[in-house]
Scaffold this active site. Structure first.
Site, PDB file in Angstrom:
ATOM      1  N   ASP A   1       0.804  -1.223   0.000  1.00  0.00           N
ATOM      2  CA  ASP A   1       0.000   0.000   0.000  1.00  0.00           C
ATOM      3  C   ASP A   1       0.842   1.280   0.000  1.00  0.00           C
ATOM      4  O   ASP A   1       1.448   1.635   1.019  1.00  0.00           O
ATOM      5  CB  ASP A   1      -0.910   0.044   1.221  1.00  0.00           C
ATOM      6  CG  ASP A   1      -1.674  -1.257   1.453  1.00  0.00           C
ATOM      7  OD1 ASP A   1      -1.065  -2.337   1.395  1.00  0.00           O
ATOM      8  OD2 ASP A   1      -2.867  -1.174   1.740  1.00  0.00           O
TER       9      ASP A   1
ATOM     10  N   GLU B   1      -3.861   1.530  -3.157  1.00  0.00           N
ATOM     11  CA  GLU B   1      -5.183   1.908  -2.636  1.00  0.00           C
ATOM     12  C   GLU B   1      -5.164   3.160  -1.766  1.00  0.00           C
ATOM     13  O   GLU B   1      -6.218   3.750  -1.521  1.00  0.00           O
ATOM     14  CB  GLU B   1      -5.808   0.751  -1.848  1.00  0.00           C
ATOM     15  CG  GLU B   1      -5.164   0.498  -0.521  1.00  0.00           C
ATOM     16  CD  GLU B   1      -6.168   0.092   0.572  1.00  0.00           C
ATOM     17  OE1 GLU B   1      -7.361  -0.071   0.295  1.00  0.00           O
ATOM     18  OE2 GLU B   1      -5.732  -0.055   1.727  1.00  0.00           O
ATOM     19  N   ASN B   2      -3.947   3.547  -1.277  1.00  0.00           N
ATOM     20  CA  ASN B   2      -3.863   4.748  -0.443  1.00  0.00           C
ATOM     21  C   ASN B   2      -3.000   5.824  -1.086  1.00  0.00           C
ATOM     22  O   ASN B   2      -2.515   6.733  -0.407  1.00  0.00           O
ATOM     23  CB  ASN B   2      -3.268   4.399   0.929  1.00  0.00           C
ATOM     24  CG  ASN B   2      -3.947   3.239   1.614  1.00  0.00           C
ATOM     25  OD1 ASN B   2      -3.403   2.145   1.689  1.00  0.00           O
ATOM     26  ND2 ASN B   2      -5.154   3.458   2.087  1.00  0.00           N
TER      27      ASN B   2
ATOM     28  N   ASN C   1      -9.736  -1.974   0.026  1.00  0.00           N
ATOM     29  CA  ASN C   1     -11.003  -1.464   0.547  1.00  0.00           C
ATOM     30  C   ASN C   1     -11.183   0.034   0.288  1.00  0.00           C
ATOM     31  O   ASN C   1     -12.293   0.542   0.401  1.00  0.00           O
ATOM     32  CB  ASN C   1     -11.131  -1.756   2.048  1.00  0.00           C
ATOM     33  CG  ASN C   1      -9.967  -1.250   2.860  1.00  0.00           C
ATOM     34  OD1 ASN C   1      -8.810  -1.464   2.496  1.00  0.00           O
ATOM     35  ND2 ASN C   1     -10.257  -0.583   3.962  1.00  0.00           N
ATOM     36  N   HIS C   2     -10.112   0.715  -0.090  1.00  0.00           N
ATOM     37  CA  HIS C   2     -10.228   2.142  -0.405  1.00  0.00           C
ATOM     38  C   HIS C   2     -10.354   2.390  -1.914  1.00  0.00           C
ATOM     39  O   HIS C   2     -10.197   3.522  -2.374  1.00  0.00           O
ATOM     40  CB  HIS C   2      -9.016   2.899   0.158  1.00  0.00           C
ATOM     41  CG  HIS C   2      -9.017   2.979   1.645  1.00  0.00           C
ATOM     42  ND1 HIS C   2      -9.927   3.718   2.347  1.00  0.00           N
ATOM     43  CD2 HIS C   2      -8.245   2.368   2.584  1.00  0.00           C
ATOM     44  CE1 HIS C   2      -9.698   3.596   3.655  1.00  0.00           C
ATOM     45  NE2 HIS C   2      -8.692   2.770   3.816  1.00  0.00           N
TER      46      HIS C   2
ATOM     47  N   HIS D   1      -2.801  -4.359   3.209  1.00  0.00           N
ATOM     48  CA  HIS D   1      -3.821  -3.728   4.069  1.00  0.00           C
ATOM     49  C   HIS D   1      -3.363  -3.448   5.495  1.00  0.00           C
ATOM     50  O   HIS D   1      -3.809  -2.456   6.077  1.00  0.00           O
ATOM     51  CB  HIS D   1      -5.111  -4.558   4.139  1.00  0.00           C
ATOM     52  CG  HIS D   1      -6.171  -3.964   5.005  1.00  0.00           C
ATOM     53  ND1 HIS D   1      -6.812  -2.775   4.701  1.00  0.00           N
ATOM     54  CD2 HIS D   1      -6.716  -4.363   6.181  1.00  0.00           C
ATOM     55  CE1 HIS D   1      -7.712  -2.506   5.644  1.00  0.00           C
ATOM     56  NE2 HIS D   1      -7.666  -3.441   6.550  1.00  0.00           N
TER      57      HIS D   1
ATOM     58  N   HIS E   1      -0.456  -2.538   6.449  1.00  0.00           N
ATOM     59  CA  HIS E   1       0.534  -1.451   6.391  1.00  0.00           C
ATOM     60  C   HIS E   1       1.782  -1.750   7.212  1.00  0.00           C
ATOM     61  O   HIS E   1       2.541  -0.837   7.548  1.00  0.00           O
ATOM     62  CB  HIS E   1      -0.090  -0.104   6.809  1.00  0.00           C
ATOM     63  CG  HIS E   1      -1.064   0.446   5.811  1.00  0.00           C
ATOM     64  ND1 HIS E   1      -1.380   1.779   5.739  1.00  0.00           N
ATOM     65  CD2 HIS E   1      -1.789  -0.160   4.843  1.00  0.00           C
ATOM     66  CE1 HIS E   1      -2.271   1.965   4.766  1.00  0.00           C
ATOM     67  NE2 HIS E   1      -2.533   0.800   4.216  1.00  0.00           N
TER      68      HIS E   1
HETATM   69 FE   LIG Z   1      -3.982   0.302   2.766  1.00  0.00          FE
HETATM   70 FE   LIG Z   2      -6.787  -1.412   3.044  1.00  0.00          FE
END
Ligand SMILES: [Fe+2]
Ligand SMILES: [Fe+2]
Ligand SMILES: [Fe+2]
Ligand SMILES: [Fe+2]
Ligand SMILES: [Fe+2]
Ligand SMILES: [Fe+2]
Ligand SMILES: [Fe+2]
Ligand SMILES: [Fe+2]
Lengths: 271, 271, 271, 271
Positions: free
Chosen positions: C8, C39-40, C67-68, C178, C180
């Protein structure tokens, strides 16, 4: 004493339902006090000075809150300064604005109102049972308080049932909020505490828990957001419970109240 | 058609409530079919051949289930072999015993029964909305089915409200189970689907969702286990809803049923 | 093949770490392909055209998400239109923009990239194991694909471990994202799939999972919000895994990569 | 001081890994104290007298626990009676057997060991940050304690990161447990606290977090149970961290330890 409690007021429909039905009902039932959960009063999220005043003007003596307590930045000072507004008692000690319980002189009676947030499936505050116990001990029913009300704002029916039995004999009324749906299980527990798992919301039931159906249905089916939740704006239902207590502060009667809007009406008969 | 649906039967108290009240009620109301959620029939956890038979003998035409579907090892073959038992339709395809929906010929009517498990705050099966949609499409109301019942076994009121609106106009009745508390929000949705967020349990309400209070209270207050949950054994309440539909299969009437035990009684008046 | 995957990318610190370290590393290790979870990338939440381009320009061949995925409204069309961007494959079929897997021709090899969201403690998409199985079957390793990468974006280590074993022998690499935080468990599973529970984030580790510490600490201790989360802006770490495969597409080597920022550096030695 | 901490010992494979590798390592590194998380020592669930003794005999000075603390009925009195065993400090006050922290005299040093359970995605004990703060205040690093160790047994990396920063400068080491996967983010935080998000388990990594893969994979894919979880029985890895502190009790060095079993070995070099 004769008390009415109403569940989560959701937005304008909820506030309008309170304003339309409460004043007349208060007189007809000869209510000594009215307590309302206002955690969704301001556009569905939290409380503001103006929305709180609307509810006080309509006849509320005390307002309770829930997981949306601090959603409105401007509501924080209102909660901190107005002793008639009670937020969950299991927020952290020392840092949280406002009060988790209050002892009120209403019509010559001492009314203790406790608000607590459940832990199951929710953001986790301190243990709700321990927090309520401390408040019950500080103003015991029958000696200090004439009426003890516990608003258990929780998701799981097991936790709400549990709080009822935990307080049984020590509270006049344990009533749930948060689900936005009234339950049909009003009863008096073995040791004299009136109980209903959820008071239901005051708001428009042609909705998904008070919100327009489009956005929640989009998220359930597509798992994508299309915008914000908006409160439904149809006619609201006043939704709650009516309780009578005897000399010892325990309950002699509990009945649901549902007036207006989408739900079948039920109003206690004055006796 | 005239249909009654009853919520989660919990242990012996629940089964006894069904046996005591259902046979007479069936005649008085002229019921065409009776559907019962039996996920807690066997000692609070799952179903067995014997407990299923008790409920069929008492008048059930179809049984539905929930998150406790497969709790009893011996119940798995029962579910797999008896077409009158319906488990949630959103279990994985291909590996799950039993059926997630069934079309039944009762009194000359075609009755479609769908059972589905919610995703919010529960073990996550397939998307409940997509799974229900597939079942609705397979036997549409008005053409194939005379009555479509969706038992939405879910925790969150938002998800149950959502299923109601999702099916509105395509089902005769969407009724929730799992919370073990009846809701007081029976109504007919805008497009003709009868709806109640939870049917309530059939069982002893002097309990924590059907279980003796001691062990759940110990866990809530001490966060330690002291033993297993045991079903409460006092008099049970028969708890559910009654629905009438018109020629198109949509609802013309929905009323709660609560008979016996701790809750205030309410029984529909035959018309 | 020689592949690197990075976890991420969080905000500017993460993008800068990629830009500073990746181009040189790509040459030194002779990488055939680079895949990055983005995703981030855009301020900590989702992806935009500009942030995606930065990562492609720095050497990414394919971007994955989590999820983002749809946090940025403007990112939705980017995801829908750019075949090099892969979102979780278990979003609902039929309504979700973009693709859950992609077969890419890189350096003459066929690279299959699959992205999937876990169900445990997360918003619930379709069953991640079934969704991955369908993608594995569509382009089998060894016949259609030369390299199969599964980015399992999940919270629970059990679910990520589970996906590793589920794909063992059918994927070249199963790597988590996810959390991190990089895990120190890189290994080759019994049937030849390289595995690491989490690749770790590309971002500033002097933070709470990439965010300035003040706001998360306020929420943990006071249970109140004081503002939004903001990405930490110190030097970022490039964080991921390096994998080599043999002729059959199974792994012969997996090693962690950590370059720059707060973490102890580890870089695979070219062999 | 020179300290080693090892994460969740899972069953026999975990205990064997400790017994095989710890005694030699203790001498080679000149360890002043060894602390081991033993919450899964007894067949994967909790602790017994015998499994605790095995770990003490192998060189542990103190054992910590987690969410499986009270899984073994016979373990409760062990925890209550043996001051070398520490359970999470945020269990309810007044009713919980055992101690949440302990100050130990080891090799002439005062070692404070604190164990705490996270709240996110777990059963909800008291606020972990407040509970740890009380323990830190009771025996401050540098004045009362020579070494302060916080074992944060939690699911979410954000909560573990948060605990690290919350204790930074007040603890010698904050190390996570519970995920059963070692993280590769060992570092010293800005104010001198050594930190690693998870120590990893001591156990067989050819498994799903220490358990045989068959049953967890069945549940993930079929959503049905086929039996109990059983601990994997292959060669275990000793997994943890090594920390050195200076005169003020703050960290000067932290390195991961991984010996034996499936993971790439890493052992600190004596200096
Ligand atoms: Fe993430
Ligand atoms: Fe995530
Ligand atoms: Fe509410
Ligand atoms: Fe609420
Ligand atoms: Fe149930
Ligand atoms: Fe259930
Ligand atoms: Fe563990
Ligand atoms: Fe644990």
């Amino acid at each position: 004493m004769k008390i009415a409690f109403f569940g989560d007021v959701v937005g304008r429909s909820g506030r309008d339902a309170v304003k339309r039905h409460l004043p007349g009902l208060k007189g007809r039932l000869g209510l000594d006090a009215v307590i309302i959960n206002a955690e969704n009063a301001a556009g569905g999220f939290g409380i503001t000075r103006a929305t709180a005043e609307e509810l006080f003007d309509a006849g509320a003596d005390v307002l309770t809150l829930g997981n949306h307590t601090f959603d409105q930045a401007q509501g924080i000072s209102v909660i901190d300064n107005d002793p008639r507004i009670i937020r969950p008692c299991n927020y952290p000690k020392g840092t949280t604005p406002g009060r988790g319980a209050g002892l009120f002189d209403v019509n010559g009676f001492q009314l203790l109102v406790i608000n607590v947030l459940g832990n199951v499936f929710m953001d986790t505050l301190d243990n709700p049972f321990h927090a309520v116990e401390a408040e019950l001990d500080a103003a015991p029913l029958g000696s200090v308080a004439d009426f003890v009300l516990v608003d258990v704002h929780a998701e799981a029916t097991s936790e709400k049932n549990g709080m009822g039995y935990f307080c049984d004999g020590r509270a006049s009324l344990v009533v749930g909020t948060h689900s936005h749906v009234p339950t049909g299980d009003a009863r008096i527990l073995p040791n004299g505490t009136a109980y209903q798992t959820d008071a239901g919301m005051c708001g428009d039931y042609d909705s998904i828990i008070g919100m327009e159906t489009e956005e929640p249905l989009r998220r359930f089916t597509t798992k994508m957001r299309g915008g914000r939740f908006t409160t439904a704006s149809g006619p609201g239902t006043l939704c709650g419970v009516y309780v009578e207590t005897g000399a010892n502060g325990l309950a002699t009667r509990i009945e649901p109240i549902r007036m207006g809007g989408q739900l079948a009406e039920t109003v206690p008969t004055p006796q």
